[in-house]
Enzyme design. Structure first.
Site, PDB file in Angstrom:
ATOM      1  N   THR A 146      84.507  90.096  25.840  1.00 30.27           N
ATOM      2  CA  THR A 146      85.615  91.046  25.791  1.00 30.27           C
ATOM      3  C   THR A 146      85.168  92.446  26.159  1.00 30.27           C
ATOM      4  O   THR A 146      85.918  93.200  26.800  1.00 30.27           O
ATOM      5  CB  THR A 146      86.231  91.052  24.378  1.00 30.27           C
ATOM      6  OG1 THR A 146      86.753  89.755  24.100  1.00 30.27           O
ATOM      7  CG2 THR A 146      87.362  92.069  24.272  1.00 30.27           C
ATOM      8  N   TYR A 195      94.012  89.977  28.223  1.00 27.42           N
ATOM      9  CA  TYR A 195      92.904  90.488  29.021  1.00 27.42           C
ATOM     10  C   TYR A 195      92.067  89.315  29.507  1.00 27.42           C
ATOM     11  O   TYR A 195      92.149  88.200  28.996  1.00 27.42           O
ATOM     12  CB  TYR A 195      92.029  91.461  28.223  1.00 27.42           C
ATOM     13  CG  TYR A 195      91.295  90.828  27.061  1.00 27.42           C
ATOM     14  CD1 TYR A 195      90.018  90.311  27.212  1.00 27.42           C
ATOM     15  CD2 TYR A 195      91.880  90.737  25.807  1.00 27.42           C
ATOM     16  CE1 TYR A 195      89.339  89.724  26.156  1.00 27.42           C
ATOM     17  CE2 TYR A 195      91.220  90.160  24.739  1.00 27.42           C
ATOM     18  CZ  TYR A 195      89.952  89.659  24.921  1.00 27.42           C
ATOM     19  OH  TYR A 195      89.295  89.072  23.859  1.00 27.42           O
ATOM     20  N   THR A 254      82.426  88.345  21.231  1.00 25.11           N
ATOM     21  CA  THR A 254      82.320  88.209  19.776  1.00 25.11           C
ATOM     22  C   THR A 254      82.550  86.779  19.282  1.00 25.11           C
ATOM     23  O   THR A 254      82.116  86.430  18.186  1.00 25.11           O
ATOM     24  CB  THR A 254      83.313  89.149  19.074  1.00 25.11           C
ATOM     25  OG1 THR A 254      84.648  88.844  19.508  1.00 25.11           O
ATOM     26  CG2 THR A 254      82.992  90.600  19.368  1.00 25.11           C
ATOM     27  N   ASP A 255      83.226  85.933  20.074  1.00 28.96           N
ATOM     28  CA  ASP A 255      83.584  84.607  19.575  1.00 28.96           C
ATOM     29  C   ASP A 255      82.366  83.780  19.181  1.00 28.96           C
ATOM     30  O   ASP A 255      82.391  83.057  18.184  1.00 28.96           O
ATOM     31  CB  ASP A 255      84.397  83.847  20.623  1.00 28.96           C
ATOM     32  CG  ASP A 255      85.840  84.302  20.695  1.00 28.96           C
ATOM     33  OD1 ASP A 255      86.245  85.140  19.862  1.00 28.96           O
ATOM     34  OD2 ASP A 255      86.572  83.823  21.589  1.00 28.96           O
ATOM     35  N   LYS A 301      81.841  86.021  12.258  1.00 32.68           N
ATOM     36  CA  LYS A 301      83.122  86.606  12.650  1.00 32.68           C
ATOM     37  C   LYS A 301      84.190  86.165  11.662  1.00 32.68           C
ATOM     38  O   LYS A 301      84.364  84.970  11.404  1.00 32.68           O
ATOM     39  CB  LYS A 301      83.501  86.182  14.071  1.00 32.68           C
ATOM     40  CG  LYS A 301      84.750  86.887  14.598  1.00 32.68           C
ATOM     41  CD  LYS A 301      84.981  86.608  16.075  1.00 32.68           C
ATOM     42  CE  LYS A 301      86.206  87.384  16.571  1.00 32.68           C
ATOM     43  NZ  LYS A 301      86.445  87.194  18.017  1.00 32.68           N
ATOM     44  N   GLU A 330      78.794  67.279  -5.935  1.00 27.72           N
ATOM     45  CA  GLU A 330      79.820  66.230  -5.962  1.00 27.72           C
ATOM     46  C   GLU A 330      79.419  65.029  -5.105  1.00 27.72           C
ATOM     47  O   GLU A 330      79.924  63.925  -5.299  1.00 27.72           O
ATOM     48  CB  GLU A 330      81.156  66.784  -5.487  1.00 27.72           C
ATOM     49  CG  GLU A 330      81.756  67.836  -6.413  1.00 27.72           C
ATOM     50  CD  GLU A 330      83.141  68.264  -5.968  1.00 27.72           C
ATOM     51  OE1 GLU A 330      84.085  67.465  -6.127  1.00 27.72           O
ATOM     52  OE2 GLU A 330      83.277  69.390  -5.448  1.00 27.72           O
TER      53      GLU A 330
END
Length: 350
Positions: A36, A49, A115-116, A188, A305
């Protein structure tokens, strides 16, 4: 681990940047990969974008005053949206960073990235790079053509952190929105907000602004594994647990020939009874199964568990599914396939 704010270590005031002898500025290699931060607006929507539309050199040229922080050399490693990030780009980054430090081309590296998948790239690099020199990743939540684009400030602050002497020995750092994160903890947490990154279970390691860099205490111990030989990583699938889950996806993964499965489990890594039976089939087929959690915060401990000892599963502890997948891939690539040995690395880092 020191609590947030303990052992505060501050940089010199901003005036030191202005008066610094230019000949003595650190050398920072900027490696651009797209994302980005390198995006341009698209008319398909008010916030649409296209990522990876601007070069790294154009990004750096648009940052006022960054030349007073360091001598910058910019190289384009890739120019892709980070949803397309892959291990081939990671291997190229490692090769270039190793060469830059081995041949004394640079004192630090800054990587611009979407950033992903930034947390995954940061974790991978942090695990396989073994240098004292700083490696800092940055990106943006808004493209450069947006109103109040955050990319230029993030690049400026990433270079400022990379050039700071107290950044040495801290592994790969992620710098966005005035905050410094360690690769092991960063994640993120928001799809659109500027303050998208958090450090799960630990908190950020410092803050930065145009005036100063401040770290919250000394460097922390981190994972360290060799870069696998060859050009590929063993296939490992992340399978998301949910209500009314059966074993189809797990059985499909076994038939597809994956070498490991990471479960993004419910709560502290739980799955339904049918899924648990399918995971037993995966272990019987020779796969390594790691239980992580879809929750986001908290640890997945052994034998709570789920009887991990009986099922021969691995608990991810503090690693989220995407980072657990990478660690398992690196271990499998290095020949570590026994669940007990894999668990030891997840628990103790070696």
């Amino acid at each position: 681990m020191l609590p947030l704010g303990a052992g505060l270590m501050a940089a010199a005031p901003a005036s030191a940047d202005v008066g610094q002898d230019v000949a003595r500025l650190p050398r920072v290699l900027v490696l651009a990969t797209g994302g980005t931060i390198a995006g341009k607006a698209d008319p398909r929507s008010a916030i649409g974008y296209d990522a990876g539309s601007t070069t790294g050199q154009q990004l750096v040229d648009a940052v006022p005053g960054v030349e007073r922080l360091a001598h910058l050399q910019v190289e384009q490693i890739a120019n892709i949206p980070s949803q397309d990030m892959n291990h081939k780009v990671w291997f190229r980054l490692v090769e270039r960073i190793n060469k830059a430090f081995a041949q004394h081309e640079a004192d630090a590296v800054v990587i611009t990235h979407g950033t992903d998948t930034m947390e995954e790239t940061a974790f991978f690099l942090d695990t396989v790079l073994h240098h004292e020199q700083p490696v800092v990743m940055t990106g943006a939540m808004r493209p450069g053509s947006a109103i109040s684009a955050d990319g230029p400030a993030n690049i400026y602050e990433a270079v400022k952190v990379a050039a700071h002497p107290q950044a040495r020995g801290r592994g790969v750092l992620v710098v966005l929105n005035d905050t410094i994160h360690a690769a092991h903890w960063v994640s993120k947490a928001d799809s659109t907000a500027l303050q998208t990154f958090v450090s799960r279970n630990a908190g950020p390691v410092g803050i930065v602004d145009p005036a100063a860099v401040r770290f919250y205490g000394p460097a922390r111990a981190r994972l360290s594994l060799p870069l696998p030989s060859g050009t590929d990583l063993p296939p490992v699938d992340v399978i998301y647990a949910h209500a009314d889950m059966d074993g189809r996806q797990i059985d499909d993964a076994i038939r597809a020939g994956v070498k490991g499965i990471v479960i993004a489990g419910m709560g502290d890594g739980n799955v339904s009874a049918p899924a648990l039976q399918a995971l037993d089939r995966a272990v019987a087929a020779g796969l390594v199964v790691v239980r992580s959690s879809r929750v986001g915060d908290g640890f997945v401990n052994r034998d709570v568990e789920v009887d991990d000892d009986a099922h021969h599963f691995v608990a991810s502890y503090d690693l989220n599914p995407q980072k657990a997948r990478l660690l398992l891939q690196l271990l499998l690539a290095g020949g570590v396939k026994d669940a007990v040995a894999v668990q030891h690395v997840f628990a103790f880092g070696y």
